[in-house]
Design an enzyme around this catalytic site. Structure first.
Site, PDB file in Angstrom:
ATOM      1  N   GLN A  99       7.860   1.799 -25.440  1.00 59.76           N
ATOM      2  CA  GLN A  99       7.345   0.683 -23.872  1.00 59.76           C
ATOM      3  C   GLN A  99       8.780   1.205 -22.827  1.00 59.76           C
ATOM      4  O   GLN A  99       9.887   0.599 -22.929  1.00 59.76           O
ATOM      5  CB  GLN A  99       8.475  -0.393 -24.778  1.00 59.76           C
ATOM      6  CG  GLN A  99       7.355  -1.053 -26.212  1.00 59.76           C
ATOM      7  CD  GLN A  99       7.614  -2.082 -26.950  1.00 59.76           C
ATOM      8  OE1 GLN A  99       7.620  -3.155 -26.014  1.00 59.76           O
ATOM      9  NE2 GLN A  99       7.419  -1.829 -27.979  1.00 59.76           N
ATOM     10  N   LYS A 196      -7.664  14.071 -25.690  1.00 62.79           N
ATOM     11  CA  LYS A 196      -8.004  12.657 -26.325  1.00 62.79           C
ATOM     12  C   LYS A 196      -8.686  11.660 -26.007  1.00 62.79           C
ATOM     13  O   LYS A 196      -7.340  11.597 -23.943  1.00 62.79           O
ATOM     14  CB  LYS A 196      -7.318  12.850 -27.876  1.00 62.79           C
ATOM     15  CG  LYS A 196      -6.042  12.324 -26.900  1.00 62.79           C
ATOM     16  CD  LYS A 196      -5.232  11.847 -28.194  1.00 62.79           C
ATOM     17  CE  LYS A 196      -4.213  11.856 -28.210  1.00 62.79           C
ATOM     18  NZ  LYS A 196      -3.459  10.916 -27.722  1.00 62.79           N
ATOM     19  N   ALA A 230       0.080   9.320 -37.708  1.00 61.48           N
ATOM     20  CA  ALA A 230      -0.242  10.717 -38.224  1.00 61.48           C
ATOM     21  C   ALA A 230      -1.897  10.797 -37.550  1.00 61.48           C
ATOM     22  O   ALA A 230      -2.452  12.152 -38.140  1.00 61.48           O
ATOM     23  CB  ALA A 230      -0.123  11.485 -39.513  1.00 61.48           C
TER      24      ALA A 230
END
Length: 322
Positions: A99, A196, A230
């Site tokens: 954050q 990704k 994970a």
């Protein structure tokens, strides 16, 4: 070497690591205790004189994050009131580091808030390893010594002969390219990147999209700063296997391993996950695929150098791994 004016205390999160660090330095752990009342309040007691001492507190803000953070703040307050000469926090894992900015409207910057709380409590220096965002150092007005886990991870693979052109270091996302490049320099390998796209609807999930770089016929070594559920690292490993990688290893500095992490790792294409002990892992989390290596020597060396006012720069030397 006498360390009569140096004290190292452990709180709740990393007691075994603290014991090993004390052994590396050649001192006994300071005497203290932490208790929690039935209503959840925390009390810290220092059970020896620390007047005029240079004190180091070792504590990660891993789960339970808020309890561990509050323990540090209470301990710092107690040390200051007991006339410690200096109070240094050794925080191997800096919680709330994700954050670090406002990603959406009206969001807090909690990692900055944590920095503010540590400073207001009276911390004189912070020693940490592989912050999720290196620029968090700029949230502090006190000295921050930011160590790297890559030399230790590199040493693990180098000792097993995993160097050279048959291997490729892989970053699971664009943000980790600098970290992957550093490990690749150590191991003299090429690098690849997983492109990704993270889902905006579900926290802690991601979708592997594309592999940038040659991995077919290679043994791949994934590296990340932390592994939480994970999902990212396992999807990346499976994508590498589908792309023709011979074997897939993974590594990280901070094994958060929350929720379904160990199940995900067990079912994935990862042959071995190498992690550091910045976060304590209970036996049920240390599955066969996970190997944990200690940062005790690194932290012990850093603490001694800080105490003796010597530079920490040798700990970052690529040609001279820890």
């Amino acid at each position: 070497m006498s360390f009569s004016d140096l004290k190292l205390f452990a709180l709740s999160s990393n007691k075994e690591l603290a014991e090993r660090v004390a052994q590396e330095i050649g001192i006994e752990l300071g005497k203290s205790s932490v208790r929690q009342f039935s209503d959840g309040e925390i009390q810290v007691n220092i059970e020896e004189s620390i007047r005029g001492k240079h004190v180091f507190i070792l504590q990660s803000t891993s789960s339970p994050v808020n309890d561990n953070l509050l323990e540090i703040l209470i301990m710092v307050d107690a040390l200051k009131r007991a006339s410690a000469e200096s109070v240094n926090v050794v925080m191997p894992y800096y919680g709330y580091a994700r954050q670090d900015r406002k990603a959406r409207a009206r969001e807090p910057i909690t990692s900055k808030l944590v920095a503010n709380m540590l400073e207001v409590a009276g911390v004189d220096r912070l020693l940490t390893i592989d912050l999720h965002a290196a620029q968090i150092q700029g949230f502090f007005d006190i000295p921050v010594d930011h160590l790297m886990g890559a030399p230790l991870i590199a040493d693990y693979f180098e000792r097993r002969g995993m160097v050279g052109s048959d291997y490729v270091v892989v970053s699971p996302d664009h943000g980790g390219v600098t970290r992957a490049r550093k490990l690749a320099e150590f191991l003299k390998t090429s690098i690849a990147i997983i492109d990704k796209r993270r889902s905006v609807d579900k926290m802690n999930t991601s979708e592997v999209m594309n592999i940038i770089g040659k991995v077919e016929g290679k043994t791949c070594i994934l590296i990340d700063d932390m592994i939480d559920t994970a999902g990212t690292i396992c999807h990346a490993a499976d994508a590498l296997a589908e792309a023709g990688a011979v074997e897939v290893y993974a590594s990280c500095t901070h094994p958060v391993l929350s929720g379904p992490a160990t199940d995900n790792i067990q079912k994935s294409a990862i042959k071995k996950l190498v992690v550091l002990d910045t976060i304590y892992l209970p036996e049920e989390r240390l599955i066969d695929k996970i190997e944990q290596i200690s940062i005790a020597h690194l932290l012990g060396d850093a603490i001694v150098r800080i105490h003796e006012k010597r530079p920490l720069s040798p700990l970052f030397d690529i040609e001279k791994k820890i």
